[in-house]
Design a protein around this motif. Structure first.
Motif, PDB file in Angstrom:
ATOM      1  N   GLN A  13      11.922  -3.559   5.092  1.00 29.58           N
ATOM      2  CA  GLN A  13      10.876  -2.647   5.566  1.00 29.58           C
ATOM      3  C   GLN A  13       9.683  -2.694   4.622  1.00 29.58           C
ATOM      4  O   GLN A  13       9.834  -2.951   3.417  1.00 29.58           O
ATOM      5  CB  GLN A  13      11.410  -1.225   5.642  1.00 29.58           C
ATOM      6  CG  GLN A  13      12.322  -0.960   6.831  1.00 29.58           C
ATOM      7  CD  GLN A  13      12.633   0.512   6.990  1.00 29.58           C
ATOM      8  OE1 GLN A  13      12.709   1.248   6.014  1.00 29.58           O
ATOM      9  NE2 GLN A  13      12.837   0.939   8.225  1.00 29.58           N
ATOM     10  N   ALA A  14       8.533  -2.422   5.163  1.00 34.07           N
ATOM     11  CA  ALA A  14       7.341  -2.330   4.331  1.00 34.07           C
ATOM     12  C   ALA A  14       7.577  -1.297   3.232  1.00 34.07           C
ATOM     13  O   ALA A  14       8.133  -0.227   3.472  1.00 34.07           O
ATOM     14  CB  ALA A  14       6.136  -1.936   5.174  1.00 34.07           C
ATOM     15  N   GLY A  15       7.177  -1.667   2.022  1.00 35.91           N
ATOM     16  CA  GLY A  15       7.416  -0.820   0.870  1.00 35.91           C
ATOM     17  C   GLY A  15       8.693  -1.151   0.129  1.00 35.91           C
ATOM     18  O   GLY A  15       8.912  -0.653  -0.985  1.00 35.91           O
ATOM     19  N   GLY A  16       9.516  -1.979   0.729  1.00 34.42           N
ATOM     20  CA  GLY A  16      10.788  -2.345   0.113  1.00 34.42           C
ATOM     21  C   GLY A  16      10.665  -3.489  -0.857  1.00 34.42           C
ATOM     22  O   GLY A  16       9.559  -3.969  -1.159  1.00 34.42           O
ATOM     23  N   SER A  17      11.827  -3.946  -1.332  1.00 36.67           N
ATOM     24  CA  SER A  17      11.868  -4.993  -2.355  1.00 36.67           C
ATOM     25  C   SER A  17      12.855  -6.089  -1.978  1.00 36.67           C
ATOM     26  O   SER A  17      13.828  -5.843  -1.254  1.00 36.67           O
ATOM     27  CB  SER A  17      12.301  -4.405  -3.706  1.00 36.67           C
ATOM     28  OG  SER A  17      11.386  -3.431  -4.165  1.00 36.67           O
ATOM     29  N   LEU A  18      12.578  -7.267  -2.471  1.00 42.10           N
ATOM     30  CA  LEU A  18      13.487  -8.403  -2.368  1.00 42.10           C
ATOM     31  C   LEU A  18      13.383  -9.210  -3.651  1.00 42.10           C
ATOM     32  O   LEU A  18      12.328  -9.223  -4.286  1.00 42.10           O
ATOM     33  CB  LEU A  18      13.116  -9.319  -1.192  1.00 42.10           C
ATOM     34  CG  LEU A  18      13.506  -8.924   0.222  1.00 42.10           C
ATOM     35  CD1 LEU A  18      12.939  -9.938   1.214  1.00 42.10           C
ATOM     36  CD2 LEU A  18      15.013  -8.819   0.383  1.00 42.10           C
ATOM     37  N   TYR A  60      -0.527 -15.122 -11.202  1.00 47.10           N
ATOM     38  CA  TYR A  60      -0.275 -14.701  -9.824  1.00 47.10           C
ATOM     39  C   TYR A  60      -1.552 -14.775  -9.004  1.00 47.10           C
ATOM     40  O   TYR A  60      -2.656 -14.595  -9.521  1.00 47.10           O
ATOM     41  CB  TYR A  60       0.239 -13.260  -9.803  1.00 47.10           C
ATOM     42  CG  TYR A  60       1.488 -13.035 -10.608  1.00 47.10           C
ATOM     43  CD1 TYR A  60       1.419 -12.708 -11.959  1.00 47.10           C
ATOM     44  CD2 TYR A  60       2.745 -13.160 -10.019  1.00 47.10           C
ATOM     45  CE1 TYR A  60       2.573 -12.511 -12.706  1.00 47.10           C
ATOM     46  CE2 TYR A  60       3.901 -12.955 -10.763  1.00 47.10           C
ATOM     47  CZ  TYR A  60       3.807 -12.636 -12.100  1.00 47.10           C
ATOM     48  OH  TYR A  60       4.951 -12.447 -12.838  1.00 47.10           O
ATOM     49  N   THR A  61      -1.361 -14.956  -7.708  1.00 44.83           N
ATOM     50  CA  THR A  61      -2.493 -14.786  -6.827  1.00 44.83           C
ATOM     51  C   THR A  61      -2.845 -13.300  -6.779  1.00 44.83           C
ATOM     52  O   THR A  61      -1.972 -12.435  -6.962  1.00 44.83           O
ATOM     53  CB  THR A  61      -2.180 -15.328  -5.421  1.00 44.83           C
ATOM     54  OG1 THR A  61      -3.361 -15.382  -4.653  1.00 44.83           O
ATOM     55  CG2 THR A  61      -1.138 -14.480  -4.714  1.00 44.83           C
ATOM     56  N   ASP A  62      -4.108 -13.011  -6.563  1.00 48.56           N
ATOM     57  CA  ASP A  62      -4.580 -11.626  -6.672  1.00 48.56           C
ATOM     58  C   ASP A  62      -3.828 -10.663  -5.757  1.00 48.56           C
ATOM     59  O   ASP A  62      -3.576  -9.510  -6.134  1.00 48.56           O
ATOM     60  CB  ASP A  62      -6.076 -11.556  -6.352  1.00 48.56           C
ATOM     61  CG  ASP A  62      -6.937 -12.101  -7.478  1.00 48.56           C
ATOM     62  OD1 ASP A  62      -8.140 -12.341  -7.245  1.00 48.56           O
ATOM     63  OD2 ASP A  62      -6.409 -12.286  -8.596  1.00 48.56           O
ATOM     64  N   SER A  63      -3.459 -11.119  -4.587  1.00 44.03           N
ATOM     65  CA  SER A  63      -2.873 -10.208  -3.604  1.00 44.03           C
ATOM     66  C   SER A  63      -1.482  -9.711  -3.990  1.00 44.03           C
ATOM     67  O   SER A  63      -1.004  -8.736  -3.405  1.00 44.03           O
ATOM     68  CB  SER A  63      -2.815 -10.885  -2.232  1.00 44.03           C
ATOM     69  OG  SER A  63      -1.974 -12.018  -2.273  1.00 44.03           O
ATOM     70  N   VAL A  64      -0.835 -10.341  -4.967  1.00 44.69           N
ATOM     71  CA  VAL A  64       0.517  -9.902  -5.349  1.00 44.69           C
ATOM     72  C   VAL A  64       0.570  -9.350  -6.764  1.00 44.69           C
ATOM     73  O   VAL A  64       1.637  -8.889  -7.201  1.00 44.69           O
ATOM     74  CB  VAL A  64       1.549 -11.043  -5.189  1.00 44.69           C
ATOM     75  CG1 VAL A  64       1.468 -11.665  -3.805  1.00 44.69           C
ATOM     76  CG2 VAL A  64       1.404 -12.096  -6.274  1.00 44.69           C
ATOM     77  N   ARG A  67       2.759  -6.339  -8.118  1.00 40.27           N
ATOM     78  CA  ARG A  67       3.872  -6.108  -7.195  1.00 40.27           C
ATOM     79  C   ARG A  67       4.975  -7.167  -7.345  1.00 40.27           C
ATOM     80  O   ARG A  67       6.147  -6.863  -7.177  1.00 40.27           O
ATOM     81  CB  ARG A  67       3.380  -6.122  -5.748  1.00 40.27           C
ATOM     82  CG  ARG A  67       2.347  -5.060  -5.441  1.00 40.27           C
ATOM     83  CD  ARG A  67       2.037  -4.991  -3.944  1.00 40.27           C
ATOM     84  NE  ARG A  67       1.466  -6.231  -3.433  1.00 40.27           N
ATOM     85  CZ  ARG A  67       2.019  -6.954  -2.460  1.00 40.27           C
ATOM     86  NH1 ARG A  67       3.150  -6.581  -1.901  1.00 40.27           N
ATOM     87  NH2 ARG A  67       1.417  -8.073  -2.033  1.00 40.27           N
ATOM     88  N   PHE A  68       4.594  -8.398  -7.634  1.00 41.50           N
ATOM     89  CA  PHE A  68       5.546  -9.505  -7.763  1.00 41.50           C
ATOM     90  C   PHE A  68       5.692  -9.898  -9.226  1.00 41.50           C
ATOM     91  O   PHE A  68       4.728  -9.836 -10.000  1.00 41.50           O
ATOM     92  CB  PHE A  68       5.071 -10.723  -6.980  1.00 41.50           C
ATOM     93  CG  PHE A  68       5.124 -10.604  -5.484  1.00 41.50           C
ATOM     94  CD1 PHE A  68       5.317  -9.371  -4.853  1.00 41.50           C
ATOM     95  CD2 PHE A  68       4.956 -11.724  -4.692  1.00 41.50           C
ATOM     96  CE1 PHE A  68       5.354  -9.265  -3.472  1.00 41.50           C
ATOM     97  CE2 PHE A  68       4.999 -11.646  -3.308  1.00 41.50           C
ATOM     98  CZ  PHE A  68       5.188 -10.409  -2.702  1.00 41.50           C
ATOM     99  N   GLN A  82      10.703 -11.540  -8.067  1.00 38.29           N
ATOM    100  CA  GLN A  82      10.952 -10.152  -7.701  1.00 38.29           C
ATOM    101  C   GLN A  82       9.748  -9.647  -6.942  1.00 38.29           C
ATOM    102  O   GLN A  82       8.624  -9.670  -7.468  1.00 38.29           O
ATOM    103  CB  GLN A  82      11.184  -9.308  -8.952  1.00 38.29           C
ATOM    104  CG  GLN A  82      11.399  -7.828  -8.669  1.00 38.29           C
ATOM    105  CD  GLN A  82      12.684  -7.556  -7.917  1.00 38.29           C
ATOM    106  OE1 GLN A  82      13.735  -8.120  -8.233  1.00 38.29           O
ATOM    107  NE2 GLN A  82      12.608  -6.686  -6.920  1.00 38.29           N
ATOM    108  N   MET A  83       9.976  -9.172  -5.735  1.00 41.55           N
ATOM    109  CA  MET A  83       8.890  -8.717  -4.886  1.00 41.55           C
ATOM    110  C   MET A  83       9.092  -7.240  -4.561  1.00 41.55           C
ATOM    111  O   MET A  83      10.091  -6.876  -3.941  1.00 41.55           O
ATOM    112  CB  MET A  83       8.850  -9.544  -3.593  1.00 41.55           C
ATOM    113  CG  MET A  83       8.804 -11.039  -3.835  1.00 41.55           C
ATOM    114  SD  MET A  83       8.558 -11.988  -2.316  1.00 41.55           S
ATOM    115  CE  MET A  83      10.050 -11.593  -1.430  1.00 41.55           C
ATOM    116  N   ASN A  84       8.164  -6.424  -5.009  1.00 37.18           N
ATOM    117  CA  ASN A  84       8.219  -4.988  -4.769  1.00 37.18           C
ATOM    118  C   ASN A  84       7.054  -4.558  -3.893  1.00 37.18           C
ATOM    119  O   ASN A  84       6.063  -5.275  -3.751  1.00 37.18           O
ATOM    120  CB  ASN A  84       8.176  -4.240  -6.100  1.00 37.18           C
ATOM    121  CG  ASN A  84       9.349  -4.574  -7.005  1.00 37.18           C
ATOM    122  OD1 ASN A  84      10.452  -4.865  -6.537  1.00 37.18           O
ATOM    123  ND2 ASN A  84       9.114  -4.532  -8.310  1.00 37.18           N
ATOM    124  N   SER A  85       7.179  -3.376  -3.333  1.00 37.85           N
ATOM    125  CA  SER A  85       6.105  -2.805  -2.501  1.00 37.85           C
ATOM    126  C   SER A  85       5.631  -3.815  -1.460  1.00 37.85           C
ATOM    127  O   SER A  85       4.431  -4.048  -1.303  1.00 37.85           O
ATOM    128  CB  SER A  85       4.941  -2.361  -3.390  1.00 37.85           C
ATOM    129  OG  SER A  85       5.367  -1.421  -4.355  1.00 37.85           O
TER     130      SER A  85
END
Length: 116
Positions: A13-18, A60-64, A67-68, A82-85
């Motif tokens: 879900q949006a806002g989640g993590s993987l 990192y690329t600016d968009s992450v 968060r990553f 690690q990907m958050n939010s």
């Protein structure tokens, strides 16, 4: 024969993590710049994150940014993302890449789907 195998993708879900993993064989990740790229449907493959082979410096690329997080475990010969939010725009196939001069290896990718 060098091989990179990504895992950890899935539906979130949006806002989640993987946390994505990239297990390497036939090469030592400590001797390569290790990168994550992604490709969304209908778009070109884009750079996401890198970790340097000499000093472990990350970029990192600016968009992450914020968060990553990219990391590596040399003992396990594995790179992580690690990907958050997570946002809907993060949905893509994520690819692991090992690069050093003319040596350039790619995994087959792992799919990340983000639901609203």
């Amino acid at each position: 024969q060098a091989q990179l195998v990504e895992s950890g993708g899935g539906l979130v879900q949006a806002g989640g993590s993987l946390r994505l993993s990239c297990a390497a064989s036939g090469l030592s990740i400590s001797a390569f710049h290790m990168n994550w790229f992604r490709q969304a449907p209908g778009k070109e493959r884009e750079f996401v994150a890198t970790i340097g082979w000499t000093d472990g410096r990350t970029s990192y690329t600016d968009s992450v940014k914020g968060r990553f997080t990219i990391s590596r475990d040399n003992a396990r010969n594995t790179v992580y993302l690690q990907m958050n939010s997570l946002k809907s725009e993060d949905a893509a196939v994520y690819y692991c890449n090992a690069k050093l001069f003319s040596l350039d290896y790619w995994g087959k990718g792992t799919l990340v789907t983000v639901s609203a």
